[in-house]
Each structure stands twice: as structure tokens, then as C-alpha cells.
Scaffold this active site. Structure first.
Site, mmCIF file in Angstrom:
data_model
loop_
_atom_site.group_PDB
_atom_site.id
_atom_site.type_symbol
_atom_site.label_atom_id
_atom_site.label_comp_id
_atom_site.label_asym_id
_atom_site.label_seq_id
_atom_site.Cartn_x
_atom_site.Cartn_y
_atom_site.Cartn_z
ATOM 1 N N THR A 68 0.845 -1.189 0.000
ATOM 2 C CA THR A 68 0.000 0.000 0.000
ATOM 3 C C THR A 68 0.880 1.237 0.000
ATOM 4 O O THR A 68 2.103 1.147 -0.177
ATOM 5 C CB THR A 68 -1.020 -0.067 1.161
ATOM 6 N N LYS A 72 3.581 1.447 -3.909
ATOM 7 C CA LYS A 72 3.048 0.693 -5.056
ATOM 8 C C LYS A 72 3.847 0.932 -6.344
ATOM 9 O O LYS A 72 3.996 0.027 -7.157
ATOM 10 C CB LYS A 72 1.590 1.063 -5.295
ATOM 11 N N ASP A 108 -6.202 -4.064 -7.871
ATOM 12 C CA ASP A 108 -7.131 -2.969 -7.558
ATOM 13 C C ASP A 108 -8.191 -2.802 -8.651
ATOM 14 O O ASP A 108 -9.375 -2.608 -8.351
ATOM 15 C CB ASP A 108 -6.368 -1.646 -7.395
HETATM 16 P P1 NAP Z 1 -1.772 8.529 -5.596
HETATM 17 O O1 NAP Z 1 -1.070 7.641 -6.548
HETATM 18 O O2 NAP Z 1 -0.991 9.325 -4.610
HETATM 19 O O3 NAP Z 1 -2.672 9.549 -6.493
HETATM 20 C C1 NAP Z 1 -3.443 10.510 -5.860
HETATM 21 C C2 NAP Z 1 -4.246 11.317 -6.905
HETATM 22 O O4 NAP Z 1 -5.112 12.193 -6.173
HETATM 23 C C3 NAP Z 1 -3.418 12.198 -7.826
HETATM 24 O O5 NAP Z 1 -4.009 12.209 -9.096
HETATM 25 C C4 NAP Z 1 -3.519 13.576 -7.177
HETATM 26 O O6 NAP Z 1 -3.521 14.644 -8.107
HETATM 27 C C5 NAP Z 1 -4.907 13.534 -6.590
HETATM 28 N N1 NAP Z 1 -5.006 14.409 -5.440
HETATM 29 C C6 NAP Z 1 -4.311 14.323 -4.266
HETATM 30 N N2 NAP Z 1 -4.692 15.306 -3.426
HETATM 31 C C7 NAP Z 1 -5.627 16.044 -4.104
HETATM 32 C C8 NAP Z 1 -6.371 17.205 -3.774
HETATM 33 N N3 NAP Z 1 -6.244 17.807 -2.571
HETATM 34 N N4 NAP Z 1 -7.243 17.685 -4.680
HETATM 35 C C9 NAP Z 1 -7.379 17.089 -5.877
HETATM 36 N N5 NAP Z 1 -6.690 15.982 -6.270
HETATM 37 C C10 NAP Z 1 -5.812 15.475 -5.378
HETATM 38 O O7 NAP Z 1 -2.841 7.738 -4.723
HETATM 39 P P2 NAP Z 1 -3.603 6.383 -5.141
HETATM 40 O O8 NAP Z 1 -2.787 5.215 -4.735
HETATM 41 O O9 NAP Z 1 -4.001 6.527 -6.555
HETATM 42 O O10 NAP Z 1 -4.871 6.407 -4.151
HETATM 43 C C11 NAP Z 1 -5.935 7.325 -4.337
HETATM 44 C C12 NAP Z 1 -7.071 7.000 -3.358
HETATM 45 O O11 NAP Z 1 -7.654 5.755 -3.689
HETATM 46 C C13 NAP Z 1 -6.639 6.879 -1.888
HETATM 47 O O12 NAP Z 1 -7.638 7.448 -1.070
HETATM 48 C C14 NAP Z 1 -6.576 5.384 -1.667
HETATM 49 O O13 NAP Z 1 -6.770 5.040 -0.307
HETATM 50 C C15 NAP Z 1 -7.748 4.934 -2.529
HETATM 51 N N6 NAP Z 1 -7.648 3.526 -2.914
HETATM 52 C C16 NAP Z 1 -8.627 2.673 -2.494
HETATM 53 C C17 NAP Z 1 -8.571 1.348 -2.863
HETATM 54 C C18 NAP Z 1 -9.649 0.392 -2.395
HETATM 55 O O14 NAP Z 1 -9.415 -0.814 -2.439
HETATM 56 N N7 NAP Z 1 -10.810 0.885 -1.995
HETATM 57 C C19 NAP Z 1 -7.520 0.872 -3.646
HETATM 58 C C20 NAP Z 1 -6.539 1.773 -4.069
HETATM 59 C C21 NAP Z 1 -6.615 3.098 -3.699
HETATM 60 P P3 NAP Z 1 -2.160 15.287 -8.718
HETATM 61 O O15 NAP Z 1 -1.670 14.325 -9.747
HETATM 62 O O16 NAP Z 1 -2.645 16.580 -9.296
HETATM 63 O O17 NAP Z 1 -1.215 15.456 -7.555
#
Ligand code: NAP
Length: 299
Positions: A68, A72, A108
């Protein structure tokens, strides 16, 4: 669960890890399947600790491990082989340890499809989809939506260059799905409102006081709105979607399914036709959430 001299370890690694639901979900599944495995959380604070864990996973009798935040992307480089879907997603969330080698997968995206089907009876085939975010979770969602033959996809992100990079990575594998990239501002209003399915793949909503990542006016009756966040169980986005007459769904079903698919990969290598018990895993996760209460979300 009885731990003995033959018990094999699995793990979830990340930082922070204290709130992770994976150990309870996995251990419940192993007990139900009669697998002599035990899942432990490993808090991995930095790159040095990550490399030490990777070395241990190669040399010790680990079955596999889940990954996590924030590792990743790093696992793409550290695995010996990476499945095509994980490459396309740009992230590895599941590693299978096989004879000292690390095989990387991403469950995922398929977990998301499973949740859409099971929890909302939604088939993305031919449908229009808007994804908010362009990180690892968005990449996994895009990859899964290609597999599911979605009709069109709008990627909406603060940083449009990151969304363009995601599209470049998978641009030659779209199989006819049309894709557009939009900035997360008022110009995305119409493309989000017209979508059949809206997905939040940003962390906005994890904090108890967080607003929705998009204005409520972008939502409408008849839409399905999936927030990948599952804690809190009702984010501002899910609440506003329901208020707009859309259907709001949180990320718990996706969390359970991605974990179950990891167990399917690991156990399927030893036994054929494994189907990890999703209901058992969901019940364990829900019970753990009751105990942990609100707080930072980590798998
Ligand atoms: P990540 O790789 O860090 O990507 C985060 C994304 O969110 C980026 O596109 C970022 O935009 C955007 N972002 C961050 N802060 C923001 C803000 N304040 N306003 C607007 N956009 C914002 O994270 P990830 O691994 O993709 O995870 C994203 C979410 O999905 C997390 O909450 C995670 O817990 C959830 N998730 C859930 C599952 C599940 O099984 N339910 C599985 C995977 C992930 P920029 O590119 O502009 O920085």
C-alpha cells in the site's frame, strides 16, 4: 487461527500501516479456506527498510504480500516480473513470492470491477466514465475499464500532465475506448455530469472534515458514483451523490475484492479454483472498522 511450525507468512507493507484492514481480512480468509498462513502488517518507514523487507521476502518462506501507500510504484522496479495489467496501471499492489522471485500484480482494477458488479449491479461495457485523479488507483481503474470495454473515459486531474502521462503509458491498448483529459476545474463540469459512472481516485474525503473533490452540481440523478475511499464510510462525495439522486458507493467492496483476488493468486498456485470468501473478508473488515473507528485510511 493456530500458528505452528509450518505456518507461512503473508504481509501487508506500507507507511503508516497501523490502521490497515488487510491483516484481519486476510486472516479471516485463510481460516475459512483452511490455509496455514498468517498475515502481519509491516510498517516500512523508508527505502532502506523497504529493501530489507524485499530481501526477506525473497529468502524467507513468504507466500506473498500486499503493498500500500507509498510503495506501489516502487514495487514495479523491485519485482522480478510484473504482470501487464500492473505495468499499465503503473502500480503493483500484490506480490507473489515464487522460488525466491517476486511476481508483481495489480488487483485494484479487477477489485473495482468486482465491486461495481456485486455491490451496484453495474457493467461498464459501452458506458461513459469520469475518473477524478491520475495516480496509481486511477491507473488501475483505467486498465480495468479497458478490459470491461467501457465506451468512453474522461480523466479529470489537478495536474493534467500526470493524466497525459497515464494515457501515454496505455495509449496503444485502448481497444476503441475514447479518452479525454480535463483539468479539475469548472471546465470538467459537463463531462462529469454526463458520465454514467463517476469514480473518485483521489484521497480527498479521507479526512473526516474533507469536502468532496468535485462540486455537488456536477452530479445528477441516475449516475453511479464510486468513491474508492471506505473510511469514513460516507464521504462528502457519497453523501452529495445520494442527495443528487445518484447512487453513491464507497470503496469497501473494492478493498475486499482486491484482497480476495490476491488470495486467489497466492492460493491458486497451490490449489486450483480458489475463490477467497468475500463475505467473510467483508465481515472481518467491517468488524475491525467498528473497533478502529474513524481515522486515517490505510489498507
Ligand atoms: P496517488 O497515486 O498518490 O494519487 C493521488 C491522486 O489524487 C493524484 O491524481 C492527485 O492529483 C490527486 N489528489 C491528491 N490530493 C488532491 C487534492 N487535494 N485535490 C485534488 N486531487 C488530489 O494515490 P492512489 O494510490 O491513486 O490512491 C488514491 C485514493 O484511492 C486513496 O484514497 C486510496 O486510499 C484509494 N484507494 C482505495 C482502494 C480500495 O481498495 N478501496 C484501492 C486503491 C486506492 P495530482 O496528480 O494533481 O497530484
Amino acid at each position: 487461527m493456530e500458528i505452528n511450525g509450518r505456518t507461512r507468512p503473508t504481509a501487508v507493507i506500507g507507511w503508516p500501516i497501523a490502521q490497515s484492514l488487510s491483516p484481519v481480512m486476510h486472516n479471516a480468509a485463510y481460516a475459512a479456506l483452511g490455509l496455514n498462513w498468517a498475515c502481519l502488517p509491516f510498517g516500512v518507514p523508508d527505502q532502506q527498510a523497504l529493501l530489507a523487507f524485499i530481501e526477506a521476502a525473497r529468502r524467507l518462506p513468504f507466500v506473498g504480500f500486499n503493498v500500500t501507500m507509498p510503495y506501489k510504484q516502487a514495487l514495479l522496479e523491485l519485482c522480478d516480473e510484473v504482470a501487464t495489467l500492473a505495468h499499465m496501471a503503473g502500480a503493483v499492489n500484490t506480490v507473489h513470492c515464487v522460488d525466491g522471485k517476486l511476481m508483481g500484480y495489480n488487483t485494484d482494477g479487477r477489485g473495482m470491477l468486482e465491486s461495481l458488479a456485486e455491490d451496484a449491479d453495474f457493467d461498464p461495457a459501452g458506458k461513459s466514465v469520469a475518473i477524478i485523479g491520475a495516480g496509481g488507483a486511477a491507473g488501475a481503474a483505467v486498465t480495468a475499464l479497458i478490459l470491461a470495454k467501457a465506451g468512453s473515459l474522461a480523466l479529470v486531474n489537478r495536474d493534467t500532465a500526470r493524466a497525459e502521462q497515464l494515457m501515454e503509458r496505455i495509449g496503444d491498448r485502448l481497444h476503441g475506448m475514447s479518452v479525454s483529459v480535463h483539468s479539475l476545474d469548472d471546465s470538467a463540469d459537463e463531462v462529469v455530469r454526463s458520465a454514467d459512472l463517476v469514480i473518485n481516485a483521489t484521497p480527498v474525503g479521507m479526512g473526516a472534515e474533507d469536502p468532496s473533490p468535485i462540486p455537488a452540481s456536477w452530479l445528477r440523478e441516475g449516475q453511479l458514483v464510486l468513491d474508492m475511499i471506505y473510511r469514513p464510510t460516507e464521504t462528502a462525495l457519497v453523501r452529495e451523490a445520494n442527495a443528487a439522486g445518484a447512487r453513491g458507493l464507497n470503496g469497501l467492496g473494492m478493498l475486499v475484492a482486491q484482497g480476495a483476488l490476491a488470495v486467489d493468486i497466492w492460493a491458486g498456485a497451490e490449489r486450483s479454483q480458489i475463490h477467497a470468501p468475500r463475505e467473510v473478508m467483508r465481515a472481518a473488515a467491517e468488524a475491525a472498522m467498528d473497533v478502529l473507528g474513524a481515522g486515517g485510511e490505510t489498507r
